[in-house]
Design a protein around this motif. Structure first.
Motif, short mmCIF file in Angstrom:
data_model
loop_
_atom_site.label_atom_id
_atom_site.label_comp_id
_atom_site.label_asym_id
_atom_site.label_seq_id
_atom_site.Cartn_x
_atom_site.Cartn_y
_atom_site.Cartn_z
N VAL A 1 0.99 -11.02 12.21
CA VAL A 1 0.97 -10.72 13.64
C VAL A 1 0.29 -9.36 13.79
CG1 VAL A 1 3.01 -12.09 14.20
CG2 VAL A 1 3.28 -9.70 13.51
N TRP A 2 0.05 -8.94 15.03
CA TRP A 2 -0.67 -7.69 15.22
C TRP A 2 0.10 -6.50 14.65
CZ3 TRP A 2 -5.30 -6.01 15.88
CH2 TRP A 2 -5.52 -4.69 16.28
N ALA A 3 1.42 -6.55 14.70
CA ALA A 3 2.21 -5.43 14.18
C ALA A 3 2.16 -5.35 12.66
CB ALA A 3 3.66 -5.56 14.65
N THR A 4 1.74 -6.41 11.99
CA THR A 4 1.64 -6.42 10.53
C THR A 4 0.22 -6.04 10.13
OG1 THR A 4 3.27 -8.19 10.44
CG2 THR A 4 1.97 -7.79 8.46
N LYS A 5 0.09 -4.97 9.36
CA LYS A 5 -1.23 -4.49 8.94
C LYS A 5 -1.62 -5.13 7.61
CE LYS A 5 -0.41 -0.10 11.28
NZ LYS A 5 -0.25 1.37 11.14
N LEU A 6 -2.86 -5.56 7.55
CA LEU A 6 -3.37 -6.22 6.35
C LEU A 6 -4.41 -5.33 5.67
CD1 LEU A 6 -3.79 -8.67 4.46
CD2 LEU A 6 -5.47 -9.53 6.14
N LEU A 7 -4.20 -5.10 4.37
CA LEU A 7 -5.17 -4.36 3.55
C LEU A 7 -5.69 -5.30 2.48
CD1 LEU A 7 -6.63 -1.84 2.44
CD2 LEU A 7 -4.53 -1.31 1.17
N VAL A 8 -6.99 -5.53 2.47
CA VAL A 8 -7.63 -6.38 1.47
C VAL A 8 -8.37 -5.47 0.49
CG1 VAL A 8 -9.29 -8.22 1.06
CG2 VAL A 8 -7.89 -8.25 3.13
N VAL A 9 -8.01 -5.55 -0.78
CA VAL A 9 -8.66 -4.77 -1.84
C VAL A 9 -9.57 -5.71 -2.62
CG1 VAL A 9 -8.34 -3.28 -3.84
CG2 VAL A 9 -6.66 -3.25 -1.97
N THR A 10 -10.86 -5.40 -2.65
CA THR A 10 -11.82 -6.29 -3.29
C THR A 10 -13.01 -5.48 -3.78
OG1 THR A 10 -13.09 -8.32 -3.03
CG2 THR A 10 -13.04 -6.81 -1.16
N SER A 11 -13.97 -6.18 -4.33
CA SER A 11 -15.21 -5.55 -4.77
C SER A 11 -16.33 -6.56 -4.55
CB SER A 11 -15.12 -5.16 -6.26
OG SER A 11 -16.35 -4.60 -6.70
N LEU A 12 -17.01 -6.43 -3.40
CA LEU A 12 -18.03 -7.38 -3.00
C LEU A 12 -19.28 -6.65 -2.56
CD1 LEU A 12 -15.91 -9.86 -0.81
CD2 LEU A 12 -16.67 -10.22 -3.17
N MET B 1 -7.47 -9.89 13.49
CA MET B 1 -6.16 -9.32 13.20
C MET B 1 -6.29 -7.85 12.81
SD MET B 1 -4.36 -11.92 13.92
CE MET B 1 -2.72 -11.38 13.46
N ASN B 2 -5.14 -7.21 12.61
CA ASN B 2 -5.09 -5.78 12.30
C ASN B 2 -5.40 -5.58 10.81
OD1 ASN B 2 -4.77 -3.14 12.95
ND2 ASN B 2 -2.55 -3.19 13.15
N THR B 3 -6.67 -5.68 10.46
CA THR B 3 -7.10 -5.77 9.06
C THR B 3 -8.10 -4.67 8.72
OG1 THR B 3 -6.81 -8.16 9.11
CG2 THR B 3 -8.17 -7.27 7.34
N ILE B 4 -7.95 -4.09 7.53
CA ILE B 4 -8.98 -3.24 6.94
C ILE B 4 -9.27 -3.76 5.54
CG2 ILE B 4 -8.41 -1.18 8.27
CD1 ILE B 4 -6.92 -0.11 5.86
N LEU B 5 -10.47 -3.48 5.05
CA LEU B 5 -10.90 -3.97 3.74
C LEU B 5 -11.34 -2.78 2.90
CD1 LEU B 5 -12.87 -7.16 3.05
CD2 LEU B 5 -13.59 -5.06 1.93
N LEU B 6 -10.70 -2.63 1.75
CA LEU B 6 -11.03 -1.56 0.81
C LEU B 6 -11.96 -2.13 -0.26
CD1 LEU B 6 -10.46 1.38 -0.16
CD2 LEU B 6 -8.62 0.42 -1.55
N ASN B 7 -13.19 -1.70 -0.25
CA ASN B 7 -14.21 -2.24 -1.16
C ASN B 7 -14.50 -1.24 -2.27
OD1 ASN B 7 -16.00 -4.43 -1.76
ND2 ASN B 7 -17.70 -3.08 -1.20
N LEU B 8 -14.21 -1.63 -3.51
CA LEU B 8 -14.48 -0.76 -4.67
C LEU B 8 -15.95 -0.86 -5.03
CD1 LEU B 8 -11.35 -1.70 -6.80
CD2 LEU B 8 -11.59 0.11 -5.11
N GLU B 9 -16.59 0.29 -5.16
CA GLU B 9 -18.05 0.31 -5.31
C GLU B 9 -18.52 0.77 -6.68
OE1 GLU B 9 -19.22 2.75 -2.06
OE2 GLU B 9 -18.81 1.21 -0.54
N ASP B 10 -17.61 1.08 -7.59
CA ASP B 10 -18.01 1.49 -8.93
C ASP B 10 -16.82 1.32 -9.85
OD1 ASP B 10 -19.51 2.48 -11.02
OD2 ASP B 10 -20.33 4.16 -9.85
#
Length: 574
Positions: free
Chosen positions: A118-129, A147-156
């Motif tokens: 739901v909007w009150a639940t924050k989503l963090l996606v950790v990936t490398s794309l 949705m209330n989502t951010i994506l953490l992309n590993l770059e090295d």
């Protein structure tokens, strides 16, 4: 900070009660786990070492030795368990760790079906794309874009590991886009970009974007008529509410073409429609298919019936005066002839003259009361003249009052009692009623069942059958629901919804009444009939005449028989 090599041979979903990313905190760190890290180690790291105050749950789906079909079978079960935890706790964060785009796409699909977020639940996606693949992933799935989502992309990779944080803005001055909001480096920690925040409020301003809604005509809540240049003009309380919400949130409305109510809500279920802008009754069965916005309409189902016709009014001659007045008149009719007869007899004994019978005195006084001329034989002496003058005044007052009230009762007769409650409706088994929404019935009555004088041919009962709550259907767990609810509450609490409903009903009634008057003016005969008294009004007079004729006929038959009987039997006795 300790780092593990990110092999991604396992997919891990972490649900925590704390924020995992804090801006400008150099001591915060990212969690990376290799294929050999157990869930117990993760729990220990989060709850003991890092001190997560309210607990953490870890759900793991191993994909290294599993068939892809088996993984897809396990994923819905995992998300169901995660949703149960989210509903039973104050869960604020969901962290998904995977660099497999296929799995992330499946997660987005199944988390939507399983109603994990739901909007009150924050989503963090950790990936490398790669960036193109990352942007495509964010824009193509509701879970990541809306949705209330951010994506953490590993770059090295360590020791040169860097990370960028992205989010997707469906509504912005530049349109829908994926934007970078922060960057992380081992030395400087997490740094927010200027003017950005990790979890941006996506629905406080739509920046004039076009929003799809659905609806079908349902007056007085939603109506559509053809306008000039082949356009469609909309009106109704729900439509005006939608326009007000659109103005407050700065979006334009596009009404999707639909042909049935099933299609109206079906497009909402598919998330192709922002919401159905015509209220629906809140039912548990419907809530399995879609959610509702804030309940802005508290209504009830009422019954309407035709106004009862005029019941037989032979008592209309009696209604103008109360029973006690009629009793006083009858008593006066008995006493006044006796008093006048006594005065006449005393005068006759003194002065002499022709004797007047008691029946003649009673008939003459009754005739005066009914408006006949004054007979001179009653006014031969001064006492009798005074008595007759008093009787004339009495007859004038009683006659005037009776005729005035009689006219009113004939023109506005008493209607038959009409059912107003459920008990009375059940008792009226010989009549039919229509059950529907109260305002909908009020509009139809004002539009189609109004007379030229403003009265209605149908009425709505005082007591309703059952209360109802209605609201706009929206997709399950729609992230924009808080913004919509806030606007709906403002509209309702300001009294705008009730004001619009009253204005629409008044305008409809005035138009229908004007049309009825124009038709009545064209039909002179119909107009005269509307002003004329019917037999129902005057049947009392006809019944009284019929009673008099019957008595006269009976007297006509009985009187000769009586005379004949006296002549024959009287002669024999002599």
């Amino acid at each position: 900070m300790k780092w593990w090599r990110l092999t991604m041979v396992r997919v891990i979903v972490i649900m925590a009660m704390v924020n995992l990313l804090v801006a400008n905190d150099k001591d915060n760190h990212l969690l990376h786990y290799n294929g050999t890290t157990s869930t117990s180690t993760i729990l220990k790291e989060e709850s003991v070492v890092r001190g997560t105050p309210l607990g953490v749950a870890v759900f793991e789906v191993a994909v290294d030795d599993q068939d892809s079909n088996v993984t897809l079978t396990l994923l819905p079960y995992l998300l169901h368990q995660a949703r149960q935890m989210r509903m039973r706790s104050w869960c604020k964060q969901v962290v998904v760790v995977s660099h497999d785009p296929v799995f992330l796409a499946n997660f987005a699909e199944w988390s939507l079906k399983g109603r994990l977020l739901v909007w009150a639940t924050k989503l963090l996606v950790v990936t490398s794309l790669p960036l193109p693949q990352l942007h495509a992933l964010l824009s193509s799935h509701w879970t990541f874009s809306m949705m209330n989502t951010i994506l953490l992309n590993l770059e090295d990779t360590p020791p040169n590991l860097r990370a960028s944080v992205y989010t997707y803005l469906p509504y912005s001055p530049e349109g829908n886009q994926a934007v970078k909001v922060a960057a992380w480096k081992p030395g400087s920690g997490l740094v927010l970009l200027k003017g950005r925040s990790l979890y941006s409020p996506k629905y406080s301003n739509f920046y004039g974007a076009k929003v799809n809604v659905t609806g079908l005509p349902f007056p007085p809540y939603w109506d559509a008529v053809k306008g000039p240049d082949n356009t469609t003009q909309y009106s109704g309380t729900d439509y005006m509410t939608l326009v007000t919400v659109a103005d407050a949130l700065n979006f334009t409305v596009y009404i999707m073409p639909t042909t049935s109510w099933a299609e109206v809500t079906g497009l909402v279920e598919q998330r192709l429609s922002f919401m159905a802008a015509v209220h629906h009754t809140v039912l548990l069965a419907r809530m399995e298919r879609f959610d509702y916005a804030w309940v802005h309409l508290q209504g009830r189902a009422d019954f309407s019936m035709a106004d009862p016709g005029l019941k037989p009014q032979w008592q209309s001659l009696y209604y103008p005066l109360l029973a006690v007045v009629w009793a006083a008149i009858v008593l006066t009719m008995l006493l006044a002839p006796l008093a006048l007869l006594l005065i006449i007899r005393v005068s006759e004994s003194r002065m002499g003259g022709e004797e007047i019978s008691a029946l003649v005195v009673a008939l003459d006084l009754g005739g005066i009361l009914l408006g006949q001329s004054l007979p001179q034989r009653l006014c031969k002496t001064n006492p009798s003249r005074v008595m007759v003058a008093a009787w004339l005044v009495f007859a004038f007052i009683i006659g005037t009052a009776y005729r005035g009230n009689l006219t009113a009762f004939l023109m506005l007769p008493e209607l038959a009692p009409r059912p107003e409650t459920i008990e009375e409706l059940v008792a009226a088994v010989d009549r039919q009623a229509h059950v529907d929404n109260r305002r909908y019935q009020q509009l139809l009555i004002a539009k189609y069942f109004i007379r030229a004088d403003g009265t209605h041919k149908l009425y709505i009962g005082r007591d309703g059958l059952f209360p109802t709550q209605s609201a706009f259907p929206i997709p399950h767990d729609a992230p924009y629901k808080p913004a919509i609810d806030r606007c709906l509450m403002a509209v309702k609490e300001a009294g705008l919804y009730e004001k619009w409903a009253e204005d629409l009903l008044f305008q409809t009634q005035m138009k229908a009444q004007k049309k009825q008057k124009q038709e009545a003016e064209k039909e002179t005969e119909s107009d005269n009939n509307n002003r004329s008294l019917t037999f129902t009004h005057l049947q009392g007079a006809f019944l009284l005449l019929l009673l008099g004729l019957s008595l006269a006929g009976l007297t006509f038959v009985v009187e000769p028989l009586t005379v004949w009987h006296q002549q024959h039997h009287g002669g024999k006795s002599e």
